[in-house]
Design a protein around this motif. Structure first.
Motif, short mmCIF file in Angstrom:
data_model
loop_
_atom_site.label_atom_id
_atom_site.label_comp_id
_atom_site.label_asym_id
_atom_site.label_seq_id
_atom_site.Cartn_x
_atom_site.Cartn_y
_atom_site.Cartn_z
N ALA A 1 15.48 -1.98 -10.66
CA ALA A 1 14.91 -3.27 -10.29
C ALA A 1 13.63 -3.08 -9.48
N LEU A 2 12.65 -3.93 -9.74
CA LEU A 2 11.39 -3.93 -9.00
C LEU A 2 11.37 -5.10 -8.02
N TYR A 3 10.25 -5.28 -7.33
CA TYR A 3 10.13 -6.31 -6.31
C TYR A 3 9.06 -7.33 -6.65
N ARG A 4 9.16 -8.46 -6.02
CA ARG A 4 8.06 -9.41 -5.90
C ARG A 4 7.75 -9.51 -4.42
N GLY A 5 6.51 -9.76 -4.07
CA GLY A 5 6.26 -9.82 -2.64
C GLY A 5 4.85 -10.19 -2.27
N ARG A 6 4.62 -10.22 -0.95
CA ARG A 6 3.30 -10.49 -0.39
C ARG A 6 3.02 -9.49 0.72
N MET A 7 1.77 -9.07 0.77
CA MET A 7 1.32 -8.17 1.83
C MET A 7 0.21 -8.86 2.61
N TYR A 8 0.26 -8.73 3.92
CA TYR A 8 -0.77 -9.28 4.80
C TYR A 8 -1.50 -8.09 5.42
N ILE A 9 -2.82 -8.04 5.20
CA ILE A 9 -3.62 -6.88 5.60
C ILE A 9 -4.81 -7.34 6.43
N ASP A 10 -4.96 -6.77 7.62
CA ASP A 10 -6.07 -7.10 8.49
C ASP A 10 -7.40 -6.78 7.79
N GLN A 11 -8.29 -7.79 7.71
CA GLN A 11 -9.52 -7.59 6.94
C GLN A 11 -10.46 -6.57 7.56
N GLU A 12 -10.40 -6.41 8.85
CA GLU A 12 -11.32 -5.48 9.51
C GLU A 12 -10.78 -4.05 9.51
N THR A 13 -9.53 -3.89 9.93
CA THR A 13 -8.97 -2.54 10.07
C THR A 13 -8.22 -2.08 8.83
#
Length: 413
Positions: A257-269
């Motif tokens: 099984a695989l995943y569905r998801g969301r990642m939040y990434i700081d735009q500067e660092t």
């Protein structure tokens, strides 16, 4: 053969106990956090003096315990402006009995900046920057862990404890990374019909095995990432810092099984600040193989949902693990029996304190939690109201308190 990486989730009835001393609390701040516009309670909000912290429960309530009055208490949540309160402001809010109100951030961001980049490339660059963004020395994290099991809407077990988590530098893997249980307690329904006959992968080692940024073999390697498609969603802010929001979806069919998801990434660092994953339930057999460890013959086990949320917090330019929440819903029914039972198991851990540097030593092997250990055989009953002392915990919700009360009453009969 199914690929063994996947999701490490909770293991019912699995912990160990090492006694620890309690110290008196000198300063506390209790309250509730709510959205300024809707006035609705906000769960899982971080409340910290930078070193020591906790998170709000599902009703937005929290208690922060410190050894001394802080210069400031920082309250932060993705998509909202960060609040910073002095010790005096904290006590004034507490005395008034009013909630701390959080205001949604307005994101001002050029669409060209987002659309001009490739989401997959942003993820790869963020992975390349893990060594610089996350701890480059060993950390010893103090955390509060709670695990609950509900049968339909009724709580049938509660287990919680204080844990120490040793994590080596994020740029390397280390077999010494591990968890020790310092103290804990449990409550278990004695109804025969409440017996949970299945065992799931994992245990309270989730701060080690589910820290996806450090344990990159779970997801953050080129081979695994190639199984997914990535796209940008509307950006959000964390305090005064803009975040890329990247959605991931399976693009191929695998034998696991695989995943569905969301990642939040700081735009500067380009530091990962939050990761939300949901196991793709398209093929129930693959999901079952991934999460089910053992069940009796004749019992049908049907997984319905499995989610995981990981939050990180940045201080002094270093991003660290802050909070993990893990939810699994499933149904059990016996062949030739009419009724089916729905279960929900939730485990969560918040990092409440941390030490780092030369004084940090790995946890001794004999004290390290083993997934074969049985927590319920070694810990005490829910009777001492001052059990946690000066330790920071996640405040129990009203329905959890009511569920604990019901179990206690049944045990006394």
């Amino acid at each position: 053969m199914m690929k063994e990486k996947g999701l490490i989730v909770i293991l019912i009835l699995m912990w160990s106990l090492v006694a620890t001393a309690q110290t008196d609390t000198l300063w506390t701040f209790s309250g509730k956090i709510a959205d300024a516009r809707t006035k609705k309670a906000m769960p899982y909000v971080s409340v910290t003096d930078r070193q020591v912290g906790t998170v709000t429960n599902e009703e937005g309530e929290f208690t922060l315990k410190l050894r001394h009055a802080p210069q400031t208490v920082t309250i932060s949540f993705l998509g909202y402006k960060t609040r910073r309160l002095t010790a005096g402001e904290c006590k004034a809010i507490e005395a008034e009995g009013k909630p701390v109100l959080m205001h949604a951030s307005s994101v001002v961001l050029s669409e060209i900046v987002v659309r001009g980049a490739d989401a997959y490339e942003v993820v790869l660059k963020a992975i390349d920057k893990i060594e610089g963004n996350y701890p480059r020395e060993a950390n010893l994290l103090r955390g509060f862990y709670r695990e609950t099991t509900q049968k339909r809407q009724r709580f049938i077990s509660v287990a919680e404890g204080v844990v120490d988590v040793y994590k080596s530098a994020y740029y390397k893997r280390d077999w010494r990374d591990g968890v020790a249980i310092l103290k804990g307690r449990r409550l278990l329904s004695q109804r025969s019909s409440d017996t949970l006959a299945v065992k799931l992968q994992g245990g309270p080692v989730l701060p080690v095995h589910l820290d996806i940024v450090k344990e990159r073999d779970l997801l953050f390697n080129v081979e695994e990432l190639s199984n997914y498609s990535f796209s940008f969603l509307t950006p959000k802010s964390l305090g005064d810092r803009l975040q890329y929001v990247i959605e991931m979806k399976p693009r191929v069919v695998k034998d696991y099984a695989l995943y569905r998801g969301r990642m939040y990434i700081d735009q500067e660092t380009l530091a990962f600040t939050k990761i939300d994953l949901e196991l793709d339930m398209t093929d129930i057999d693959k999901v079952t193989q991934m999460i089910l460890r053992k069940k009796p013959i004749g019992l049908r086990f049907t997984p319905r949902e499995l989610t995981i949320s990981i939050d990180y917090k940045t201080d002094d330019g270093v991003t660290r693990l802050n909070y993990i929440r893990n939810v699994i819903r499933f149904r059990c029914d016996w062949k030739r029996k009419l009724f089916k039972s729905n279960f929900t198991v939730v485990s969560e851990m918040v990092v409440t304190d941390r030490r780092q540097g030369d004084e940090v030593k790995p946890i001794r092997v004999r004290d390290t939690f083993n997934r074969r250990d049985n927590f319920y055989d070694k810990v005490i009953f829910f009777d001492d109201p001052d059990f946690w002392g000066a330790e920071n915990i996640i405040e129990p919700t009203e329905d959890l308190l009511e569920g604990i009360d019901k179990i206690k009453r049944r045990l006394k009969k």
